[in-house]
Design a protein around this motif. Structure first.
Motif, PDB file in Angstrom:
ATOM      1  N   ARG A 163      12.748 -93.110  -9.188  1.00 20.87           N
ATOM      2  CA  ARG A 163      13.049 -91.915  -9.978  1.00 20.87           C
ATOM      3  C   ARG A 163      13.558 -92.332 -11.351  1.00 20.87           C
ATOM      4  O   ARG A 163      14.404 -93.225 -11.467  1.00 20.87           O
ATOM      5  N   CYS A 164      13.050 -91.651 -12.375  1.00 22.19           N
ATOM      6  CA  CYS A 164      13.553 -91.823 -13.731  1.00 22.19           C
ATOM      7  C   CYS A 164      14.880 -91.064 -13.812  1.00 22.19           C
ATOM      8  O   CYS A 164      14.933 -89.867 -13.524  1.00 22.19           O
ATOM      9  N   GLU A 165      15.929 -91.743 -14.203  1.00 22.63           N
ATOM     10  CA  GLU A 165      17.241 -91.107 -14.263  1.00 22.63           C
ATOM     11  C   GLU A 165      17.414 -90.215 -15.495  1.00 22.63           C
ATOM     12  O   GLU A 165      18.327 -89.415 -15.532  1.00 22.63           O
ATOM     13  N   LYS A 166      16.522 -90.345 -16.460  1.00 21.97           N
ATOM     14  CA  LYS A 166      16.629 -89.493 -17.656  1.00 21.97           C
ATOM     15  C   LYS A 166      15.972 -88.137 -17.451  1.00 21.97           C
ATOM     16  O   LYS A 166      16.565 -87.099 -17.728  1.00 21.97           O
ATOM     17  N   CYS A 167      14.726 -88.122 -16.964  1.00 19.58           N
ATOM     18  CA  CYS A 167      13.997 -86.853 -16.830  1.00 19.58           C
ATOM     19  C   CYS A 167      13.811 -86.425 -15.376  1.00 19.58           C
ATOM     20  O   CYS A 167      13.253 -85.363 -15.118  1.00 19.58           O
ATOM     21  N   LEU A 168      14.263 -87.259 -14.428  1.00 24.09           N
ATOM     22  CA  LEU A 168      14.189 -86.991 -12.988  1.00 24.09           C
ATOM     23  C   LEU A 168      12.758 -86.868 -12.459  1.00 24.09           C
ATOM     24  O   LEU A 168      12.518 -86.246 -11.439  1.00 24.09           O
ATOM     25  N   THR A 169      11.819 -87.503 -13.159  1.00 24.88           N
ATOM     26  CA  THR A 169      10.452 -87.613 -12.675  1.00 24.88           C
ATOM     27  C   THR A 169      10.404 -88.746 -11.660  1.00 24.88           C
ATOM     28  O   THR A 169      11.084 -89.757 -11.821  1.00 24.88           O
ATOM     29  N   TYR A 170       9.603 -88.567 -10.631  1.00 20.46           N
ATOM     30  CA  TYR A 170       9.457 -89.589  -9.593  1.00 20.46           C
ATOM     31  C   TYR A 170       8.215 -90.434  -9.866  1.00 20.46           C
ATOM     32  O   TYR A 170       7.258 -89.960 -10.471  1.00 20.46           O
ATOM     33  N   GLN A 171       8.270 -91.667  -9.403  1.00 19.14           N
ATOM     34  CA  GLN A 171       7.128 -92.566  -9.490  1.00 19.14           C
ATOM     35  C   GLN A 171       6.917 -93.153  -8.103  1.00 19.14           C
ATOM     36  O   GLN A 171       7.887 -93.549  -7.447  1.00 19.14           O
ATOM     37  N   LEU A 172       5.658 -93.213  -7.690  1.00 19.43           N
ATOM     38  CA  LEU A 172       5.315 -93.758  -6.391  1.00 19.43           C
ATOM     39  C   LEU A 172       4.377 -94.929  -6.600  1.00 19.43           C
ATOM     40  O   LEU A 172       3.411 -94.833  -7.360  1.00 19.43           O
ATOM     41  N   VAL A 173       4.674 -96.035  -5.951  1.00 13.61           N
ATOM     42  CA  VAL A 173       3.756 -97.179  -5.925  1.00 13.61           C
ATOM     43  C   VAL A 173       3.399 -97.422  -4.476  1.00 13.61           C
ATOM     44  O   VAL A 173       4.215 -97.232  -3.580  1.00 13.61           O
ATOM     45  N   ALA A 174       2.160 -97.814  -4.236  1.00 15.89           N
ATOM     46  CA  ALA A 174       1.705 -98.029  -2.866  1.00 15.89           C
ATOM     47  C   ALA A 174       0.516 -98.976  -2.845  1.00 15.89           C
ATOM     48  O   ALA A 174      -0.294 -98.984  -3.766  1.00 15.89           O
TER      49      ALA A 174
END
Length: 177
Positions: A163-174
């Motif tokens: 999670r980006c702590e600035k904009c609260l967007t999530y990122q998923l890697v798999a």
């Protein structure tokens, strides 16, 4: 024995992610008896075991053994060198799927939340729907197969949420292991 477990900016819950274990021993860096030992990845020419979380947090372990806990080649670029240093030398690493990198967003590294499996809420997290599309295309799998592999216990597909702590967007890697 040191009591307060340090707080890592980019890896806030390393006990849950499993890179520290509750096991008493002497840290090879500070020579203190501690209740936790690091069992996560690191990159060094020297073999070392049992580093305590406080020596990782302070940077003493990286300095003492000339090591990195997160490979500098496996992180997305950010413009501030002190952030790269904090992530690579003062943050416990994590075992990533092959070919993935620690994501950055809004000019800083994202916070590692841990391994995830499919649930109804996963695709509703801001940013994850796009990541699922990118992962599906890269792995050349259907949505149904991706969902099935993320649901299956002991699946060879590993997914890690950030999670980006600035904009609260999530990122998923798999990726498949």
């Amino acid at each position: 024995m040191i009591e307060d477990f340090p707080r890592f900016k980019y890896h806030p819950d390393p006990l849950t992610t499993g890179v520290f274990v509750a096991l008493k021993g002497q840290c090879p860096v500070c020579n203190q008896q501690t209740a936790y030992r690091y069992v996560g990845p690191f990159y060094s020419e020297t073999e070392v075991e049992g580093i305590c979380p406080w020596c990782i947090h302070s940077g003493a372990a990286a300095e003492c053994y000339d090591l990195m806990f997160v490979d500098e080649d496996e992180v997305e670029p950010v413009s501030q060198p002190e952030r790269v240093s904090e992530l690579t030398k003062r943050t416990p690493g994590f075992f990533f799927p092959q070919g993935d990198r620690w994501p950055a967003h809004c000019g800083d590294y994202c916070v590692l939340l841990g391994s995830v499996s499919w649930n109804n809420d996963l695709s509703s997290l801001p940013g994850v729907k796009e990541d699922l599309s990118r992962i599906r295309a890269r792995l050349e799998v259907t949505d149904d197969l991706l969902r099935a592999d993320l649901c299956r216990p002991n699946s060879p597909l590993r997914a890690i949420l950030f999670r980006c702590e600035k904009c609260l967007t999530y990122q998923l890697v798999a990726d498949y292991e």
